[in-house]
Design a protein around this motif. Structure first.
Motif, PDB file in Angstrom:
ATOM      1  N   UNK A   1       0.811  -1.221   0.000  1.00  0.00           N
ATOM      2  CA  UNK A   1       0.000   0.000   0.000  1.00  0.00           C
ATOM      3  C   UNK A   1       0.839   1.264   0.000  1.00  0.00           C
ATOM      4  N   UNK A   2       2.033   1.202   0.588  1.00  0.00           N
ATOM      5  CA  UNK A   2       2.871   2.388   0.697  1.00  0.00           C
ATOM      6  C   UNK A   2       3.691   2.694  -0.537  1.00  0.00           C
ATOM      7  N   UNK A   3       3.691   1.798  -1.504  1.00  0.00           N
ATOM      8  CA  UNK A   3       4.450   2.037  -2.734  1.00  0.00           C
ATOM      9  C   UNK A   3       3.710   3.029  -3.617  1.00  0.00           C
ATOM     10  N   UNK A   4       4.413   3.565  -4.619  1.00  0.00           N
ATOM     11  CA  UNK A   4       3.761   4.482  -5.541  1.00  0.00           C
ATOM     12  C   UNK A   4       2.619   3.826  -6.281  1.00  0.00           C
ATOM     13  N   UNK A   5       2.862   2.650  -6.861  1.00  0.00           N
ATOM     14  CA  UNK A   5       1.810   1.928  -7.570  1.00  0.00           C
ATOM     15  C   UNK A   5       0.698   1.528  -6.609  1.00  0.00           C
ATOM     16  N   UNK A   6       1.077   1.026  -5.430  1.00  0.00           N
ATOM     17  CA  UNK A   6       0.077   0.576  -4.470  1.00  0.00           C
ATOM     18  C   UNK A   6      -0.840   1.686  -3.990  1.00  0.00           C
ATOM     19  N   UNK A   7      -0.272   2.845  -3.672  1.00  0.00           N
ATOM     20  CA  UNK A   7      -1.073   3.928  -3.092  1.00  0.00           C
ATOM     21  C   UNK A   7      -2.081   4.487  -4.084  1.00  0.00           C
ATOM     22  N   UNK A   8      -1.772   4.444  -5.377  1.00  0.00           N
ATOM     23  CA  UNK A   8      -2.738   4.930  -6.365  1.00  0.00           C
ATOM     24  C   UNK A   8      -3.664   3.811  -6.828  1.00  0.00           C
ATOM     25  N   UNK A   9      -3.176   2.560  -6.857  1.00  0.00           N
ATOM     26  CA  UNK A   9      -4.016   1.433  -7.268  1.00  0.00           C
ATOM     27  C   UNK A   9      -5.163   1.218  -6.286  1.00  0.00           C
ATOM     28  N   UNK A  10      -4.910   1.419  -4.997  1.00  0.00           N
ATOM     29  CA  UNK A  10      -5.986   1.317  -3.999  1.00  0.00           C
ATOM     30  C   UNK A  10      -7.103   2.294  -4.349  1.00  0.00           C
ATOM     31  N   UNK A  11      -6.729   3.521  -4.632  1.00  0.00           N
ATOM     32  CA  UNK A  11      -7.730   4.551  -4.949  1.00  0.00           C
ATOM     33  C   UNK A  11      -8.490   4.215  -6.226  1.00  0.00           C
ATOM     34  N   UNK A  12      -7.792   3.739  -7.240  1.00  0.00           N
ATOM     35  CA  UNK A  12      -8.437   3.404  -8.509  1.00  0.00           C
ATOM     36  C   UNK A  12      -9.412   2.242  -8.361  1.00  0.00           C
ATOM     37  N   UNK A  13      -8.982   1.205  -7.646  1.00  0.00           N
ATOM     38  CA  UNK A  13      -9.847   0.042  -7.453  1.00  0.00           C
ATOM     39  C   UNK A  13     -11.091   0.415  -6.664  1.00  0.00           C
ATOM     40  N   UNK A  14     -10.926   1.257  -5.664  1.00  0.00           N
ATOM     41  CA  UNK A  14     -12.067   1.718  -4.865  1.00  0.00           C
ATOM     42  C   UNK A  14     -13.007   2.558  -5.726  1.00  0.00           C
ATOM     43  N   UNK A  15     -12.444   3.414  -6.555  1.00  0.00           N
ATOM     44  CA  UNK A  15     -13.233   4.253  -7.452  1.00  0.00           C
ATOM     45  C   UNK A  15     -14.070   3.401  -8.404  1.00  0.00           C
TER      46      UNK A  15
END
Length: 344
Positions: free
Chosen positions: A175-189
């Motif tokens: 979650x703390x990685x660059x890809x992880x932190x934005x992928x969480x938001x995208x998947x939730x969206x």
């Protein structure tokens, strides 16, 4: 101009802050005065040296740039001196069959700024005019530099390749990685249920603040067992993976029937074993992903402008402290992006 350069591959001590000649633009290029440049794990791999990436030395890294246009080539339209821009890091020819089909990250001569050519660890950088995109007005230069590469990568993984659908379960590693932190938001969206992993308890509330439904501390818990417990034994539909052999088996075993594992990195090495029988008995898909298209980045920028996606900046360092930034990334100390302030 001032830049951070390495003259040979190796550790962070190879990064030197020194004077170099500024780049000269071609008619289809623009010159950007760099205000901020975000770090990526790709910078570390390039600095260390990868056989597949034969780059001329000395080299200037830095894939993610935000700044102000200083000079415009005679063949460039739609970009003016003084424009605040962010740079799309993928460099394509726009003539091959893939580019003409809108799949420019498959371009036959595809390059990444700061990897194959000199990048943004410098006061000035040259890029094709097509790659200089208007910066969302509400963002700082540091925020604008923090999202292009990881966002276009995560979007391509989740939607173009994995075909994520509302209601599916997604496991985002790191979650703390660059890809992880934005992928969480995208998947939730997209209406998915998001599970993610962190390496310490202090990162758990940060992951939940991004929208994660469930957070697994991989330092204390076995990821696959927790995923199974949180999904009533079924597993997840999609795994976003970028770590490599250290987590590969856990990710693979966490997939539900018909699940899709998408990988874009290998920070812990490039070799892993796989159970072929599980692939066909469980109808699994393993998908490799590098970057994404320019059209996808334009779509992402709309969501950033609307506030639906948020660049996550962990810390900002001056350009001459880039070696410290590399150390932070290698030790997994950041939550979000480490960004260099290049000029005021």
């Amino acid at each position: 101009m001032k830049a951070v350069v390495f003259h040979q591959h190796g550790g962070p001590e190879q990064l030197r802050y020194e004077e170099v000649e500024p780049p000269r633009i071609l008619p289809d290029e623009v010159l950007v005065r760099v205000k901020a440049c975000a770090l990526n794990h790709l910078d570390i791999w390039i600095r260390q040296g990868i056989p597949a990436y034969q780059i001329p030395l000395p080299h200037i890294s830095g894939c993610d740039v935000a700044g102000v246009v200083e000079q415009v080539g005679t063949a460039v339209a739609g970009v003016a001196v003084g424009d605040r821009v962010l740079v799309s890091p993928g460099l394509s020819c726009w003539r091959c069959k893939y580019c003409l089909a809108g799949r420019d990250n498959l371009c036959l001569t595809y390059k990444i700024l700061g990897a194959h050519v000199n990048g943004g660890y410098a006061e000035l950088v040259k890029v094709p005019g097509l790659n200089a995109l208007p910066m969302p007005a509400a963002l700082t230069f540091e925020q604008a530099a923090a999202f292009p590469l990881v966002s276009v990568t995560a979007w391509h993984m989740l939607f173009t390749l994995a075909g994520l659908r509302p209601g599916e379960d997604v496991l985002v590693m790191g979650a703390g990685s660059g890809v992880g932190s934005i992928a969480i938001q995208m998947a939730k969206l997209a209406g998915a249920r998001v599970l993610t992993t962190v390496g310490s308890d202090e990162k758990i509330p940060k992951a939940k603040a991004l929208g994660a439904n469930e957070v697994i501390n991989h330092a204390k818990e076995q990821v696959m067992k927790q995923v199974k417990a949180l999904t009533d034994g079924r597993g997840v539909d999609v795994v976003v993976e970028h770590i490599g052999p250290e987590v590969w088996d856990q990710c693979f075993l966490a997939l539900a029937k018909g699940g899709r594992l998408v990988t874009c990195g290998a920070t812990t090495g490039g070799e892993a074993t796989i159970n072929i029988r599980l692939i066909f008995f469980k109808l699994l898909s393993i998908l490799g992903s590098t970057m994404g298209s320019l059209a996808e980045l334009h779509e992402i920028i709309k969501h950033v402008e609307a506030g639906r996606l948020r660049p996550i900046v962990d810390r900002v360092l001056p350009l001459d402290q880039v070696a410290e930034g590399h150390r932070v990334l290698e030790n997994r100390e950041a939550f979000g992006k480490v960004v260099l302030e290049v000029s005021k």
